[in-house]
Scaffold this motif. Structure first.
Motif, PDB file in Angstrom:
ATOM      1  N   GLU A   4       0.835  -1.193   0.000  1.00  0.00           N
ATOM      2  CA  GLU A   4       0.000   0.000   0.000  1.00  0.00           C
ATOM      3  C   GLU A   4       0.871   1.244   0.000  1.00  0.00           C
ATOM      4  OE1 GLU A   4      -3.595   0.305   2.538  1.00  0.00           O
ATOM      5  OE2 GLU A   4      -2.773  -1.532   3.406  1.00  0.00           O
ATOM      6  N   THR A   5       0.398   2.267  -0.648  1.00  0.00           N
ATOM      7  CA  THR A   5       1.050   3.569  -0.589  1.00  0.00           C
ATOM      8  C   THR A   5       0.102   4.516   0.123  1.00  0.00           C
ATOM      9  OG1 THR A   5       2.192   3.161  -2.665  1.00  0.00           O
ATOM     10  CG2 THR A   5       2.039   5.456  -1.931  1.00  0.00           C
ATOM     11  N   LEU A   6       0.561   5.090   1.218  1.00  0.00           N
ATOM     12  CA  LEU A   6      -0.250   6.004   2.011  1.00  0.00           C
ATOM     13  C   LEU A   6       0.265   7.423   1.841  1.00  0.00           C
ATOM     14  CD1 LEU A   6      -0.481   3.937   5.296  1.00  0.00           C
ATOM     15  CD2 LEU A   6      -2.161   4.074   3.469  1.00  0.00           C
ATOM     16  N   THR A   7      -0.650   8.347   1.726  1.00  0.00           N
ATOM     17  CA  THR A   7      -0.284   9.754   1.644  1.00  0.00           C
ATOM     18  C   THR A   7      -0.706  10.408   2.956  1.00  0.00           C
ATOM     19  OG1 THR A   7      -0.667   9.740  -0.735  1.00  0.00           O
ATOM     20  CG2 THR A   7      -0.560  11.879   0.333  1.00  0.00           C
ATOM     21  N   GLN A   8       0.207  11.190   3.521  1.00  0.00           N
ATOM     22  CA  GLN A   8      -0.058  11.837   4.799  1.00  0.00           C
ATOM     23  C   GLN A   8       0.315  13.307   4.720  1.00  0.00           C
ATOM     24  OE1 GLN A   8       2.568   9.421   7.181  1.00  0.00           O
ATOM     25  NE2 GLN A   8       0.874   8.151   7.880  1.00  0.00           N
ATOM     26  N   ILE A   9      -0.229  14.060   5.636  1.00  0.00           N
ATOM     27  CA  ILE A   9       0.141  15.466   5.808  1.00  0.00           C
ATOM     28  C   ILE A   9       0.933  15.555   7.106  1.00  0.00           C
ATOM     29  CG2 ILE A   9      -0.719  17.797   6.230  1.00  0.00           C
ATOM     30  CD1 ILE A   9      -3.281  16.950   4.744  1.00  0.00           C
ATOM     31  N   ILE A  10       2.083  16.194   7.049  1.00  0.00           N
ATOM     32  CA  ILE A  10       2.895  16.389   8.249  1.00  0.00           C
ATOM     33  C   ILE A  10       3.002  17.890   8.505  1.00  0.00           C
ATOM     34  CG2 ILE A  10       5.146  16.034   9.333  1.00  0.00           C
ATOM     35  CD1 ILE A  10       5.470  13.575   7.495  1.00  0.00           C
ATOM     36  N   LEU A  11       2.488  18.299   9.656  1.00  0.00           N
ATOM     37  CA  LEU A  11       2.575  19.699  10.075  1.00  0.00           C
ATOM     38  C   LEU A  11       3.673  19.814  11.130  1.00  0.00           C
ATOM     39  CD1 LEU A  11      -1.225  20.498  10.629  1.00  0.00           C
ATOM     40  CD2 LEU A  11       0.135  20.894   8.572  1.00  0.00           C
ATOM     41  N   THR A  12       4.511  20.823  11.015  1.00  0.00           N
ATOM     42  CA  THR A  12       5.590  21.050  11.974  1.00  0.00           C
ATOM     43  C   THR A  12       5.522  22.491  12.459  1.00  0.00           C
ATOM     44  OG1 THR A  12       6.967  19.445  10.802  1.00  0.00           O
ATOM     45  CG2 THR A  12       8.085  20.913  12.325  1.00  0.00           C
ATOM     46  N   ALA A  13       5.509  22.655  13.769  1.00  0.00           N
ATOM     47  CA  ALA A  13       5.443  23.996  14.362  1.00  0.00           C
ATOM     48  C   ALA A  13       6.789  24.705  14.213  1.00  0.00           C
ATOM     49  CB  ALA A  13       5.072  23.897  15.836  1.00  0.00           C
ATOM     50  N   GLU A  14       6.726  26.014  14.147  1.00  0.00           N
ATOM     51  CA  GLU A  14       7.939  26.831  14.111  1.00  0.00           C
ATOM     52  C   GLU A  14       8.664  26.719  15.448  1.00  0.00           C
ATOM     53  OE1 GLU A  14       7.313  30.868  12.900  1.00  0.00           O
ATOM     54  OE2 GLU A  14       5.861  30.276  11.387  1.00  0.00           O
ATOM     55  N   ASP A  15       9.934  27.108  15.474  1.00  0.00           N
ATOM     56  CA  ASP A  15      10.711  27.088  16.719  1.00  0.00           C
ATOM     57  C   ASP A  15      10.015  27.925  17.783  1.00  0.00           C
ATOM     58  OD1 ASP A  15      12.681  25.481  15.649  1.00  0.00           O
ATOM     59  OD2 ASP A  15      14.012  27.146  15.149  1.00  0.00           O
ATOM     60  N   GLY A  16       9.934  27.374  18.995  1.00  0.00           N
ATOM     61  CA  GLY A  16       9.324  28.084  20.111  1.00  0.00           C
ATOM     62  C   GLY A  16       7.806  28.013  20.127  1.00  0.00           C
ATOM     63  N   LYS A  17       7.223  27.221  19.213  1.00  0.00           N
ATOM     64  CA  LYS A  17       5.774  27.116  19.139  1.00  0.00           C
ATOM     65  C   LYS A  17       5.346  25.649  19.153  1.00  0.00           C
ATOM     66  CE  LYS A  17       5.068  31.439  16.729  1.00  0.00           C
ATOM     67  NZ  LYS A  17       4.370  32.109  15.649  1.00  0.00           N
ATOM     68  N   ASP A  36      -8.672  17.963   8.070  1.00  0.00           N
ATOM     69  CA  ASP A  36      -8.861  19.409   8.029  1.00  0.00           C
ATOM     70  C   ASP A  36      -7.712  20.077   8.779  1.00  0.00           C
ATOM     71  OD1 ASP A  36      -9.674  22.019   8.055  1.00  0.00           O
ATOM     72  OD2 ASP A  36     -11.558  21.657   9.109  1.00  0.00           O
ATOM     73  N   THR A  37      -6.733  20.559   8.066  1.00  0.00           N
ATOM     74  CA  THR A  37      -5.549  21.152   8.689  1.00  0.00           C
ATOM     75  C   THR A  37      -5.842  22.513   9.316  1.00  0.00           C
ATOM     76  OG1 THR A  37      -4.823  22.117   6.596  1.00  0.00           O
ATOM     77  CG2 THR A  37      -3.959  19.939   7.153  1.00  0.00           C
ATOM     78  N   THR A  38      -6.984  23.103   8.983  1.00  0.00           N
ATOM     79  CA  THR A  38      -7.315  24.418   9.558  1.00  0.00           C
ATOM     80  C   THR A  38      -7.657  24.314  11.043  1.00  0.00           C
ATOM     81  OG1 THR A  38      -9.657  24.280   8.954  1.00  0.00           O
ATOM     82  CG2 THR A  38      -8.161  25.283   7.345  1.00  0.00           C
ATOM     83  N   LEU A  39      -7.885  23.093  11.544  1.00  0.00           N
ATOM     84  CA  LEU A  39      -8.155  22.902  12.970  1.00  0.00           C
ATOM     85  C   LEU A  39      -6.903  23.111  13.815  1.00  0.00           C
ATOM     86  CD1 LEU A  39     -10.376  19.706  12.821  1.00  0.00           C
ATOM     87  CD2 LEU A  39     -11.119  22.082  13.039  1.00  0.00           C
ATOM     88  N   TRP A  40      -5.731  23.013  13.206  1.00  0.00           N
ATOM     89  CA  TRP A  40      -4.460  23.122  13.926  1.00  0.00           C
ATOM     90  C   TRP A  40      -3.942  24.545  13.870  1.00  0.00           C
ATOM     91  CZ3 TRP A  40      -2.610  19.223  16.804  1.00  0.00           C
ATOM     92  CH2 TRP A  40      -3.202  17.970  16.616  1.00  0.00           C
ATOM     93  N   GLN A  41      -3.667  25.098  15.046  1.00  0.00           N
ATOM     94  CA  GLN A  41      -3.133  26.449  15.167  1.00  0.00           C
ATOM     95  C   GLN A  41      -1.815  26.404  15.930  1.00  0.00           C
ATOM     96  OE1 GLN A  41      -4.823  28.996  13.658  1.00  0.00           O
ATOM     97  NE2 GLN A  41      -6.229  27.386  12.998  1.00  0.00           N
ATOM     98  N   GLU A  42      -0.924  27.339  15.633  1.00  0.00           N
ATOM     99  CA  GLU A  42       0.324  27.426  16.386  1.00  0.00           C
ATOM    100  C   GLU A  42       0.114  28.309  17.614  1.00  0.00           C
ATOM    101  OE1 GLU A  42       4.174  26.867  13.634  1.00  0.00           O
ATOM    102  OE2 GLU A  42       3.243  28.822  13.521  1.00  0.00           O
ATOM    103  N   ILE A  43       0.644  27.865  18.734  1.00  0.00           N
ATOM    104  CA  ILE A  43       0.630  28.669  19.949  1.00  0.00           C
ATOM    105  C   ILE A  43       2.057  28.765  20.471  1.00  0.00           C
ATOM    106  CG2 ILE A  43      -1.729  28.023  20.562  1.00  0.00           C
ATOM    107  CD1 ILE A  43      -0.496  26.200  22.746  1.00  0.00           C
TER     108      ILE A  43
END
Length: 55
Positions: A4-17, A36-43
């Motif tokens: 199987e080939t799986l496609t994923q989204i990887i989100l990485t926070a900026e330094d200090g977040k 839905d990547t819009t659910l993820w926010q950086e803090i």
């Protein structure tokens, strides 16, 4: 053998977040391609709850 080939989204926070979706905190989040990547926010790291800093 099944392959199987799986496609994923990887989100990485900026330094200090951190990334936060209302329930989960993380520096890096791996999501399915249809998420839905819009659910993820950086803090700011300083804004993490104490229990998350101690984990």
């Amino acid at each position: 053998m099944k392959k199987e080939t799986l496609t994923q989204i990887i989100l990485t926070a900026e330094d200090g977040k951190y990334l936060y979706d209302g329930n989960t905190y993380g520096k890096t989040v791996v999501l399915p391609v249809n998420a839905d990547t819009t659910l993820w926010q950086e803090i700011e790291e300083k804004d993490l709850p104490k229990e998350e800093k101690d984990a």
